[in-house]
Design an enzyme around this catalytic site. Structure first.
Site, short mmCIF file in Angstrom:
data_model
loop_
_atom_site.label_atom_id
_atom_site.label_comp_id
_atom_site.label_asym_id
_atom_site.label_seq_id
_atom_site.Cartn_x
_atom_site.Cartn_y
_atom_site.Cartn_z
CG HIS A 155 -3.02 3.03 4.30
ND1 HIS A 155 -2.99 3.62 3.06
CD2 HIS A 155 -1.74 2.70 4.58
CE1 HIS A 155 -1.74 3.65 2.62
NE2 HIS A 155 -0.97 3.09 3.53
N GLY B 25 1.62 4.20 5.28
CA GLY B 25 2.47 3.30 4.51
C GLY B 25 2.57 1.91 5.07
CB SER B 26 1.12 -0.53 5.80
OG SER B 26 -0.01 0.05 5.20
NE ARG B 27 5.13 -7.63 2.38
CZ ARG B 27 6.28 -8.17 2.01
NH1 ARG B 27 7.28 -7.39 1.61
NH2 ARG B 27 6.45 -9.47 2.02
CG MET C 22 -1.99 -1.05 1.19
SD MET C 22 -2.88 -1.14 2.77
CE MET C 22 -1.76 -2.18 3.70
#
Length: 226
Positions: free
Chosen positions: A103, A185-187, A97
């Site tokens: 998110h 911000g991430s995954r 992402m």
């Protein structure tokens, strides 16, 4: 519509932006600088509102499909050894992402939560191979009627400093419903059974609660990892 995890930040940002605009209007004597400050303040507010948006999505619920738990781009599809819960081989599908993606984390399948654990950790960039095991993260396992146990993992990125996870062991969850949030911000990694059919490709853009990630294979179908 905005996610509840962003309400406090949105209010604080709004107050600061209004204050900056008023202070610039009355105390900055140079018109060019005054307008620049006001524009930057408004852009900051727009960015915060954009990040915490929570579009309403009604998934077509299906026990025979795993749907995307978040918006983003598929960056990994591979067979791996999952060592936290299963201790055996699984198909890993990872969704990255960017800051401009929604998110919200959504449950990829309906079932019962069997495992939910938070892990403190580092803040490597989300696409780093070791981010799945070294970064701050949460791991959730859902027992489903068709796939058995599936696991998804929220992973903090270089900018993220807080993961929100709503899954609690023993509760029944519904596919597509709000499962949490990852700030800035991430995954998300999915670990699926080897005998399921992967329905996405590398670099494909997916939408949470909408895109099918994997499906139950019909008889005589062969599994393929693209």
């Amino acid at each position: 519509m905005f996610h509840r995890e962003g309400q406090k930040i949105i209010v604080i940002t709004f107050i600061l932006v209004v204050a900056a605009i008023l202070l610039a209007q009355f105390f900055v004597p140079y018109p060019g600088l005054r307008i620049a400050i006001q524009i930057v303040a408004l852009l900051l507010l727009v960015a915060v509102l954009q990040f915490f948006r929570n579009p309403k999505r009604i998934p077509i619920k299906s026990f025979s499909e795993i749907i995307a738990p978040a918006d983003g781009k598929v960056v990994v599809i591979e067979e791996v050894e999952e060592t936290e819960y299963f201790n055996d081989k699984r198909i890993q599908v990872s969704i990255f992402m960017s800051p401009i993606n929604v998110h919200v984390t959504r449950y990829p399948a309906s079932g019962e939560v069997k495992y939910s654990k938070y892990h403190p950790g580092k803040y490597l960039v989300a696409w780093h191979p070791k981010s799945s095991t070294d970064n701050e993260r949460t791991t959730v396992v859902i027992h489903t009627p068709m796939f058995g146990d599936i696991l998804y993992r929220q992973i903090a990125g270089a900018m993220a400093r807080r993961i929100v996870n709503y899954a609690e062991v023993g509760e029944s969850v519904q596919q597509g419903e709000d499962a949490g949030f990852i700030k800035f911000g991430s995954r998300i990694d999915l670990f699926l059974p080897l005998d399921c059919g992967i329905a996405v490709q590398l670099n494909q853009t997916v939408k949470g609660a909408k895109t099918c990630i994997a499906a139950v294979l019909e008889k005589n179908e062969e599994r393929e990892i693209i």
